[in-house]
Design a protein around this motif. Structure first.
Motif, PDB file in Angstrom:
ATOM      1  N   ALA A 117      37.241  40.058  45.319  1.00  0.00           N
ATOM      2  CA  ALA A 117      36.612  39.499  46.523  1.00  0.00           C
ATOM      3  C   ALA A 117      35.963  38.141  46.236  1.00  0.00           C
ATOM      4  CB  ALA A 117      35.568  40.479  47.062  1.00  0.00           C
ATOM      5  N   LEU A 118      35.623  37.900  44.963  1.00  0.00           N
ATOM      6  CA  LEU A 118      35.040  36.599  44.619  1.00  0.00           C
ATOM      7  C   LEU A 118      36.085  35.485  44.634  1.00  0.00           C
ATOM      8  CD1 LEU A 118      32.854  37.497  41.453  1.00  0.00           C
ATOM      9  CD2 LEU A 118      32.024  36.964  43.762  1.00  0.00           C
ATOM     10  N   MET A 119      37.369  35.878  44.517  1.00  0.00           N
ATOM     11  CA  MET A 119      38.419  34.853  44.372  1.00  0.00           C
ATOM     12  C   MET A 119      38.673  34.115  45.683  1.00  0.00           C
ATOM     13  SD  MET A 119      41.028  36.898  41.814  1.00  0.00           S
ATOM     14  CE  MET A 119      42.191  35.566  41.536  1.00  0.00           C
ATOM     15  N   LYS A 120      39.171  32.895  45.537  1.00  0.00           N
ATOM     16  CA  LYS A 120      39.486  32.087  46.727  1.00  0.00           C
ATOM     17  C   LYS A 120      40.579  32.773  47.542  1.00  0.00           C
ATOM     18  CE  LYS A 120      39.010  27.674  44.288  1.00  0.00           C
ATOM     19  NZ  LYS A 120      39.734  26.471  43.884  1.00  0.00           N
ATOM     20  N   LEU A 150      34.165  32.004  37.107  1.00  0.00           N
ATOM     21  CA  LEU A 150      35.603  31.889  36.817  1.00  0.00           C
ATOM     22  C   LEU A 150      36.420  32.366  38.015  1.00  0.00           C
ATOM     23  CD1 LEU A 150      37.547  31.976  33.775  1.00  0.00           C
ATOM     24  CD2 LEU A 150      38.121  33.923  35.182  1.00  0.00           C
ATOM     25  N   PHE A 151      36.017  33.502  38.599  1.00  0.00           N
ATOM     26  CA  PHE A 151      36.758  34.020  39.762  1.00  0.00           C
ATOM     27  C   PHE A 151      36.561  33.129  40.986  1.00  0.00           C
ATOM     28  CE2 PHE A 151      36.422  37.640  36.962  1.00  0.00           C
ATOM     29  CZ  PHE A 151      37.697  38.172  37.036  1.00  0.00           C
ATOM     30  N   GLU A 152      35.327  32.626  41.154  1.00  0.00           N
ATOM     31  CA  GLU A 152      35.033  31.833  42.358  1.00  0.00           C
ATOM     32  C   GLU A 152      35.774  30.503  42.374  1.00  0.00           C
ATOM     33  OE1 GLU A 152      30.488  33.613  42.759  1.00  0.00           O
ATOM     34  OE2 GLU A 152      30.825  31.648  41.856  1.00  0.00           O
ATOM     35  N   ARG A 153      35.953  29.886  41.194  1.00  0.00           N
ATOM     36  CA  ARG A 153      36.482  28.509  41.177  1.00  0.00           C
ATOM     37  C   ARG A 153      37.973  28.409  40.868  1.00  0.00           C
ATOM     38  NH1 ARG A 153      32.951  25.136  37.200  1.00  0.00           N
ATOM     39  NH2 ARG A 153      34.632  23.654  37.623  1.00  0.00           N
ATOM     40  N   SER A 154      38.592  29.532  40.467  1.00  0.00           N
ATOM     41  CA  SER A 154      39.993  29.435  40.017  1.00  0.00           C
ATOM     42  C   SER A 154      40.982  29.621  41.167  1.00  0.00           C
ATOM     43  CB  SER A 154      40.285  30.502  38.959  1.00  0.00           C
ATOM     44  OG  SER A 154      39.468  30.306  37.840  1.00  0.00           O
ATOM     45  N   ASP A 155      42.090  28.880  41.099  1.00  0.00           N
ATOM     46  CA  ASP A 155      43.210  29.141  42.009  1.00  0.00           C
ATOM     47  C   ASP A 155      44.124  30.208  41.409  1.00  0.00           C
ATOM     48  OD1 ASP A 155      42.670  26.979  43.998  1.00  0.00           O
ATOM     49  OD2 ASP A 155      42.836  25.763  42.177  1.00  0.00           O
ATOM     50  N   VAL A 156      44.117  30.271  40.073  1.00  0.00           N
ATOM     51  CA  VAL A 156      44.891  31.290  39.350  1.00  0.00           C
ATOM     52  C   VAL A 156      43.977  31.861  38.274  1.00  0.00           C
ATOM     53  CG1 VAL A 156      46.972  31.779  38.005  1.00  0.00           C
ATOM     54  CG2 VAL A 156      46.937  29.793  39.548  1.00  0.00           C
ATOM     55  N   VAL A 157      43.913  33.172  38.172  1.00  0.00           N
ATOM     56  CA  VAL A 157      43.186  33.796  37.050  1.00  0.00           C
ATOM     57  C   VAL A 157      44.221  34.480  36.162  1.00  0.00           C
ATOM     58  CG1 VAL A 157      41.577  35.633  36.380  1.00  0.00           C
ATOM     59  CG2 VAL A 157      41.016  34.117  38.308  1.00  0.00           C
ATOM     60  N   SER A 158      44.182  34.165  34.869  1.00  0.00           N
ATOM     61  CA  SER A 158      45.121  34.770  33.922  1.00  0.00           C
ATOM     62  C   SER A 158      44.311  35.601  32.913  1.00  0.00           C
ATOM     63  CB  SER A 158      45.918  33.666  33.220  1.00  0.00           C
ATOM     64  OG  SER A 158      46.946  34.233  32.433  1.00  0.00           O
ATOM     65  N   ILE A 159      44.705  36.872  32.768  1.00  0.00           N
ATOM     66  CA  ILE A 159      43.878  37.821  31.998  1.00  0.00           C
ATOM     67  C   ILE A 159      44.368  37.936  30.560  1.00  0.00           C
ATOM     68  CG2 ILE A 159      43.126  40.233  31.876  1.00  0.00           C
ATOM     69  CD1 ILE A 159      43.482  40.382  34.899  1.00  0.00           C
ATOM     70  N   HIS A 160      43.428  37.775  29.613  1.00  0.00           N
ATOM     71  CA  HIS A 160      43.780  37.843  28.181  1.00  0.00           C
ATOM     72  C   HIS A 160      42.736  38.585  27.359  1.00  0.00           C
ATOM     73  CE1 HIS A 160      47.077  35.239  29.134  1.00  0.00           C
ATOM     74  NE2 HIS A 160      46.235  34.506  29.833  1.00  0.00           N
ATOM     75  N   VAL A 161      42.033  39.525  27.955  1.00  0.00           N
ATOM     76  CA  VAL A 161      41.077  40.334  27.173  1.00  0.00           C
ATOM     77  C   VAL A 161      41.801  41.564  26.648  1.00  0.00           C
ATOM     78  CG1 VAL A 161      38.982  39.603  28.393  1.00  0.00           C
ATOM     79  CG2 VAL A 161      40.291  41.540  29.276  1.00  0.00           C
ATOM     80  N   SER A 162      41.320  42.082  25.529  1.00  0.00           N
ATOM     81  CA  SER A 162      41.912  43.322  25.013  1.00  0.00           C
ATOM     82  C   SER A 162      41.346  44.503  25.805  1.00  0.00           C
ATOM     83  CB  SER A 162      41.622  43.477  23.528  1.00  0.00           C
ATOM     84  OG  SER A 162      40.237  43.390  23.325  1.00  0.00           O
ATOM     85  N   LEU A 197      46.687  36.145  40.675  1.00  0.00           N
ATOM     86  CA  LEU A 197      46.214  36.859  39.487  1.00  0.00           C
ATOM     87  C   LEU A 197      47.410  37.143  38.579  1.00  0.00           C
ATOM     88  CD1 LEU A 197      43.581  38.332  38.358  1.00  0.00           C
ATOM     89  CD2 LEU A 197      44.679  40.431  39.160  1.00  0.00           C
ATOM     90  N   VAL A 198      47.256  36.839  37.292  1.00  0.00           N
ATOM     91  CA  VAL A 198      48.317  37.116  36.313  1.00  0.00           C
ATOM     92  C   VAL A 198      47.732  38.001  35.218  1.00  0.00           C
ATOM     93  CG1 VAL A 198      49.734  36.047  34.501  1.00  0.00           C
ATOM     94  CG2 VAL A 198      49.672  35.046  36.797  1.00  0.00           C
ATOM     95  N   ASN A 199      48.431  39.075  34.879  1.00  0.00           N
ATOM     96  CA  ASN A 199      47.945  39.967  33.814  1.00  0.00           C
ATOM     97  C   ASN A 199      49.059  40.224  32.806  1.00  0.00           C
ATOM     98  OD1 ASN A 199      46.536  41.716  32.215  1.00  0.00           O
ATOM     99  ND2 ASN A 199      46.374  43.366  33.736  1.00  0.00           N
ATOM    100  N   THR A 200      48.857  39.706  31.586  1.00  0.00           N
ATOM    101  CA  THR A 200      49.789  40.005  30.496  1.00  0.00           C
ATOM    102  C   THR A 200      49.044  40.727  29.368  1.00  0.00           C
ATOM    103  OG1 THR A 200      49.382  37.785  29.635  1.00  0.00           O
ATOM    104  CG2 THR A 200      51.413  38.093  30.898  1.00  0.00           C
ATOM    105  N   ALA A 201      47.846  41.239  29.675  1.00  0.00           N
ATOM    106  CA  ALA A 201      47.021  41.854  28.621  1.00  0.00           C
ATOM    107  C   ALA A 201      47.249  43.369  28.588  1.00  0.00           C
ATOM    108  CB  ALA A 201      45.564  41.497  28.848  1.00  0.00           C
ATOM    109  N   ARG A 202      46.484  44.101  29.365  1.00  0.00           N
ATOM    110  CA  ARG A 202      46.681  45.541  29.488  1.00  0.00           C
ATOM    111  C   ARG A 202      46.398  45.944  30.935  1.00  0.00           C
ATOM    112  NH1 ARG A 202      49.055  45.259  25.399  1.00  0.00           N
ATOM    113  NH2 ARG A 202      48.813  46.456  23.482  1.00  0.00           N
TER     114      ARG A 202
END
Ligand code: DGY
Length: 345
Positions: free
Chosen positions: A242-245, A215-227, A250-255
């Motif tokens: 470091a795995l990200m392109k 998920l980190f390697e292939r995404s242009d945007v990572v959006s976080i939704h885990v509790s 990175l977007v975080n609306t979780a915690r």
């Protein structure tokens, strides 16, 4: 006489006048306040700042029900100070502020507000995707600083969403609602969930399930939704970043604590990460000297994912349903520790 509770849960102690007592850690709409006042004595912490731990303990000393928010710590120490507490209703879907095992041991059911905030929170997550991809805040700041000199083909270039790939970390209700929005923006959508088994809703057939690293390697945007749980603290750290392109977002609306903020700051500073949109941070409110606030490629919002009038009213309404059910000794409509009804208290 105590009300007869749903099996296992702690009984509610009625006062001389037959009414329970409740404390609201924040005001809620008047019509909902009136629903509580019909059956119970109500005290409210006024103002927008959360009550201190001491105020909470003092004002909850002889209450049967507490309506808390995610900014209030509801733990063993509070239970010790409030021996009558028979129900905790959290005005949030997340309940990491509550020591649930401690509540369960003492027979206290805990309610939350799932479902009603999904679309509002997904809207804000996607707003942060757009804001970071198209550098909206930077562009506005450039206007205010007099750096708009005329139409410039190379000015404020950002990421084109159509054709880019978003990775949804945590494919629960909100993650899937963000996936729907991303598909409408013609993005490729990858998803990872902790359970691995969460079913995707109809309409999300184009979403590709992938492994955590992928998920980190292939995404242009990572959006976080885990509790937030012990296993998800710093789930996204230096290794994952470091795995990200190069230049990914990175977007975080979780915690906040799901992301190692020091590692995120480094990645944003070095430019290896293109930008971050954060509605949540490790310490809230964020200290004004936090280095993240000085970075042009980082947008920090004040934990407003669910902040629409309709959604906040729906959350408060469900929180009141939970509270009143607990006071009646009934099973809460949205209970995070249903085992409280079967385990001996
Ligand atoms: C939630 O409902 O969990 C929101 O993040 C507010 O805390």
């Amino acid at each position: 006489m105590p009300d007869r509770p749903a099996s296992g849960a702690r009984p509610v102690v009625r006062r001389d006048d037959g009414r329970a007592r409740v404390f609201l850690a924040r005001p809620i709409p008047d019509q909902l306040m009136r629903r509580i006042a019909e059956v119970a004595h109500v005290e409210v912490h006024e103002g927008s700042d959360p009550p201190s731990a001491r105020e909470l303990a003092v004002r909850c000393r002889d209450v049967d029900g507490l309506l808390a928010t995610s900014a209030d710590r509801v733990d063993e120490a509070l239970l010790e100070a409030c021996p009558d507490l028979a129900v905790v209703s959290n005005l949030a879907v997340g309940y990491d502020n509550v020591d649930v095992p401690a509540m369960t041991r003492r027979g206290v059911p805990v309610g939350n507000t799932p479902g009603v905030l999904t679309e509002a929170t997904a809207d804000l997550a996607f707003a942060l995707v757009l804001v970071t991809a198209r550098r909206v805040v930077e562009a506005r700041d450039a206007v205010l600083a007099g750096r708009w000199k005329g139409w410039d083909p190379g000015f404020m270039l950002g990421m084109e969403l159509a054709g880019s790939t978003i990775g949804i970390l945590g494919a629960g209700r909100i993650g899937q609602a963000v996936a729907r929005r991303a598909l409408a923006f013609q993005m490729g959508v990858l998803a990872w969930s902790r359970s691995g088994a969460t079913a995707l809703a109809p309409g999300l057939e184009a979403v590709e399930r992938v492994g955590f690293d992928e998920l980190f390697e292939r995404s242009d945007v990572v959006s976080i939704h885990v509790s937030l749980a012990p296993e998800t603290v710093h789930l996204v750290g230096a290794r994952e970043l470091a795995l990200m392109k190069a230049g990914a977002l990175l977007v975080n609306t979780a915690r906040g604590p799901v992301v190692d903020q020091a590692a995120l700051t480094d990645a944003l500073r070095s430019g290896s990460l293109g930008g971050a949109g954060l509605d949540v941070v490790e310490v809230e409110p964020i200290p004004l000297d936090d280095p993240l606030l000085g970075l042009a490629n980082c947008v920090v919002l004040p934990h407003v994912g669910s902040a629409t009038t309709a959604t906040r009213t729906a959350m408060a309404s469900l929180a009141v349903d939970n509270l009143l059910a607990g006071l009646r000794g009934e099973v809460l409509p949205a209970c995070v520790n249903p085992e409280v009804y079967t385990s001996a208290s």
